[in-house]
Design a protein around this motif. Structure first.
Motif: not given
Length: 418
Positions: A121-134, A353-363
């Motif tokens: 649950a602590s791993v940042p995710l990229i999902m492939g659709t809006e439904d799955l993201g929600a 942009g997501i890479y930069q966010q993950v590096l700036a705020n590691p979970p």
């Protein structure tokens, strides 16, 4: 950044091609990129994109102890800043060594059509659709983003010549060519492929149709048997299965209509082909203004009502066969939508942009998450290797393949013992 990109394997598939294309985009933006994965046909594509490749150890278990150790060694020796894994098995291989014990930031992309419970649950995710993201945001404590499958709209374009593909497969100017580019797999794909064959069978007596299924996989022999029966019934080649192609762009370009799902559907639109989106359990819809909102929300896939037979798909195909003006409108619509929303260039910008966010705020990593994911993954692995379960699964697969070879589709539920 120094990035390690880990597709779940390097067989031909949409998720893997997306991973390589996005990795090449990161490299072109000035970052150091290594692609790591179980060797397969797409190793050549990695080389074509001029990316460094490290082969993964092929141990079949998920997660694999040898790969966990190997990734940690690669991360340490190459001073990796971020690991980007695709699908949950790769994510766990990277998580239990490099991420959990070496504190290397980890990002996981899941392009399957479910939110998998195995990802911590602590791993940042990229999902492939809006439904799955929600759905993922309901169970993940980490950040969740959505990047829809990206398409290289410069490489996949309407100017590609499909005439050689038509000539090679004896498709005349009078023939209406339907193409599907897909893995010939039991999971996710087989229902759509059988229904495509059956729909063309229903229409071939009234229209000069040909269906070419481009791809390979464990269901090929069963589909070939079904196709031969159709061809014999009509006294001509109606359905062809020529195998897989590393570069299927000419197949898309040759088509008067494409049937498919996921990245394959989007590539068809980029090349300017009319499209019927298929899914499972008899789902099929024409891509058009009426259905655009649906596909942008749930992805280019769907679950139907399981209705037996292929009449629904046959009606949709016939609508487009008899209406060339509508096909022309849909070609333009598809190209416009993919260029504006699904372009590779846009996805690369979003992902960097997501890479930069993950590096700036590691979970923050939690041992409870690690323990839970390990327990679930091990339970699944034990189940997959349990001899009784394997026998039942094999019996079901054989029954499904037998139904795909001939007879009614979909098959009735198979009882294989407790």
């Amino acid at each position: 950044m120094r990035l390690l990109v880990y597709p779940h394997d390097l067989s031909i598939g949409g998720s893997q091609i997306n991973a390589i294309d996005l990795a090449a985009g990161a490299a072109a933006s000035g970052h150091e990129v290594i692609v790591y994965g179980i060797p397969g046909p797409l190793v050549e594509y990695v080389a074509e994109r001029k990316l460094r490749f490290i082969p993964a150890r092929p141990l079949p278990y998920r997660p694999a102890p040898s790969r966990i150790a190997q990734i940690a060694t690669i991360a340490r020796q190459n001073r990796i800043d971020l690991i980007h894994a695709y699908e949950w098995p790769s994510c766990l291989d990277a998580y239990y060594g490099a991420s959990l014990f070496l504190n290397v930031p980890l990002l996981c992309t899941v392009l399957s059509m479910d939110v998998m419970p195995y990802v911590p649950a602590s791993v940042p995710l990229i999902m492939g659709t809006e439904d799955l993201g929600a759905q993922a945001r309901k169970v993940q404590r980490s950040d969740v983003w959505v990047i829809e499958p990206p398409i290289d709209v410069e490489r996949d374009n309407p100017n590609i010549d499909g005439s050689e593909f038509r000539r090679r497969h004896s498709v005349s100017a009078k023939d209406f060519l339907i193409v599907s580019v897909s893995r010939l797999a039991l999971d996710l794909k087989l229902d759509a492929l059988v229904r495509a064959i059956d729909a063309v069978d229903l229409l071939a007596g009234s229209h000069p149709l040909k269906l070419v299924l481009v791809g390979d996989g464990p269901a090929r022999e069963a589909l070939e048997t079904r196709a031969k029966a159709v061809n014999l019934r009509h006294g001509r080649d109606v359905v062809l299965l020529p195998g897989a192609e590393m570069d299927p762009r000419a197949a898309y370009a040759a088509a008067d209509l494409v049937v498919g799902m996921g990245s394959s559907a989007l590539r068809a639109l980029a090349i300017g082909r009319p499209l019927i989106v298929q899914g499972e359990e008899a789902f099929s819809e024409i891509f058009e203004p009426r259905t655009l909102g649906l596909f942008l929300k749930q992805g280019f896939y769907g679950l139907g009502d399981g209705w037996p037979g292929a009449q629904r798909l046959a009606r949709q195909i016939e609508e487009l066969v008899v209406d060339p003006a509508r096909r022309t409108e849909l070609r333009a619509l598809g190209r416009e939508v993919v260029t504006e929303r699904f372009s590779l260039e846009r996805a690369i910008d979003l992902q960097l942009g997501i890479y930069q966010q993950v590096l700036a705020n590691p979970p923050r990593r939690r041992l409870a998450d690690a323990a839970r994911s390990a327990r679930l993954a091990l339970m699944l692995e034990f189940a997959n290797h349990d001899p009784t379960r394997k026998q039942r699964r094999k019996a079901r697969e054989l029954a499904v393949l037998a139904a795909a070879r001939s007879g009614r589709w979909p098959p009735e539920a198979v009882e294989c013992g407790p």
